[in-house]
Design a protein around this motif. Structure first.
Motif, PDB file in Angstrom:
ATOM      1  N   PRO A  49       0.847  -1.129  -0.039  1.00  0.00           N
ATOM      2  CA  PRO A  49       0.033   0.084  -0.059  1.00  0.00           C
ATOM      3  C   PRO A  49       0.736   1.301   0.041  1.00  0.00           C
ATOM      4  O   PRO A  49       0.285   2.425   0.041  1.00  0.00           O
ATOM      5  CB  PRO A  49      -0.868  -0.063   1.332  1.00  0.00           C
ATOM      6  N   TRP A  65       1.798  -3.053   6.484  1.00  0.00           N
ATOM      7  CA  TRP A  65       0.958  -3.209   5.590  1.00  0.00           C
ATOM      8  C   TRP A  65      -0.518  -2.821   5.987  1.00  0.00           C
ATOM      9  O   TRP A  65      -1.295  -2.049   5.305  1.00  0.00           O
ATOM     10  CB  TRP A  65       0.799  -4.751   4.815  1.00  0.00           C
ATOM     11  N   SER A 114      -2.700   0.457   4.453  1.00  0.00           N
ATOM     12  CA  SER A 114      -3.887   0.058   3.768  1.00  0.00           C
ATOM     13  C   SER A 114      -5.085   1.132   4.527  1.00  0.00           C
ATOM     14  O   SER A 114      -5.883   1.767   3.966  1.00  0.00           O
ATOM     15  CB  SER A 114      -4.287  -1.281   4.133  1.00  0.00           C
ATOM     16  N   ARG A 115      -4.979   1.102   5.969  1.00  0.00           N
ATOM     17  CA  ARG A 115      -5.855   2.029   6.392  1.00  0.00           C
ATOM     18  C   ARG A 115      -5.678   3.379   6.317  1.00  0.00           C
ATOM     19  O   ARG A 115      -6.768   4.045   6.240  1.00  0.00           O
ATOM     20  CB  ARG A 115      -5.832   1.543   8.115  1.00  0.00           C
ATOM     21  N   THR A 166      -7.339   4.553   3.064  1.00  0.00           N
ATOM     22  CA  THR A 166      -8.787   4.328   3.008  1.00  0.00           C
ATOM     23  C   THR A 166      -9.468   5.725   3.702  1.00  0.00           C
ATOM     24  O   THR A 166     -10.707   5.882   3.534  1.00  0.00           O
ATOM     25  CB  THR A 166      -9.395   3.215   3.423  1.00  0.00           C
TER      26      THR A 166
END
Length: 261
Positions: free
Chosen positions: A37, A182, A186-187, A190
């Motif tokens: 990410p 990771w 990713s969080r 978003t």
């Protein structure tokens, strides 16, 4: 159990398990750089090239330089062996310390590629350092490292005793650290940015912090050695990584739309 002190024979060529682990580590790191990410397809270098592609090129250059450095480290560490028996030196296992030579060669190739392509060192590190956690996990599994005596059932028999498989502990901790970075990346990707200053987690800082935590934790199962203020030198190095990671784990950015009165 796999005898990690051995290797693979391909004709006259001998590949020690450490080298096999290093090759798998390089492939794992390349996969993480493409899938992680921390990639940004829209990021461009001053030469209008994709930052992700340039970073991957730098990574492969460093990997090739590191593998060559590892294979021929004996030219620097044990030059007499090449002078006396060059054929045997070529096909024998690299001597102790070869990993450090490989690391120096890889680092030099990485920096030279970044400078030649005018790529920001920070942008390069944000893509490579998190991926190296996965690489380290693969390498640690193959690089046998026994620690202090233990009665646990998974201890490695060594003479009349069993010892902690420190490399397995290190591999499990590093792969856990990799997935934490990771998930954090990713969080972060978003969430929508707040209208004021943006505080985000820098992948490099978090990865270095978790690397220090993993090495420090695994180090407690390692063989005893000289202590300085309660810790061994390698543990103090892990503490230094913890401090560096903690100091660089956050970054604050101001959106371009926010203007001062």
């Amino acid at each position: 159990m796999l005898e990690l002190l051995g290797g693979i024979h391909i004709g006259p060529l001998f590949l020690p398990y450490r080298l096999v682990g290093l090759i798998l580590a390089v492939l794992a790191g390349a996969w993480a750089m493409r899938r992680g990410p921390w990639t940004d397809p829209e990021a461009r270098t001053p030469r209008d090239q994709s930052v992700d592609e340039v970073a991957l090129t730098a990574y492969w250059n460093a990997a090739i330089a590191g593998l060559v450095g590892y294979r021929f480290a004996s030219l620097i560490l044990t030059p007499a062996a090449w002078w006396n028996e060059p054929g045997r030196a070529l096909f024998s296992a690299p001597p102790s310390g070869s990993v450090w030579v490989a690391g120096a060669a890889a680092g030099a190739a990485l920096i030279l590629t970044a400078l030649r392509q005018r790529l920001s060192i920070q942008a390069l590190l944000d893509r490579i350092v998190p991926s190296l956690l996965l690489s380290g996990a693969f390498y640690s599994f193959f690089a046998l490292d026994v620690g202090s005596i233990t009665n646990l059932p998974w201890g490695i028999p060594l003479g009349d005793t069993s010892r902690h498989p420190v490399n397995i502990y290190r591999a499990l901790l590093l792969i856990t650290a990799f997935f934490i970075v990771w998930l954090a990346g990713s969080r972060q990707g978003t969430h929508s940015a707040p209208p004021s200053s943006i505080r985000s987690v820098r992948p490099t800082g978090l990865a270095i912090f978790l690397l220090g935590a993993a090495l420090l934790t695994a180090g407690y199962a390692d063989s005893p050695g000289p202590l300085y203020l309660g810790l061994r030198p390698d543990q103090w190095a892990s503490v230094a990584l913890l401090a560096i990671g903690a100091l660089s784990i956050n970054r604050v950015q101001k959106p371009s739309s926010v203007h001062k009165p």
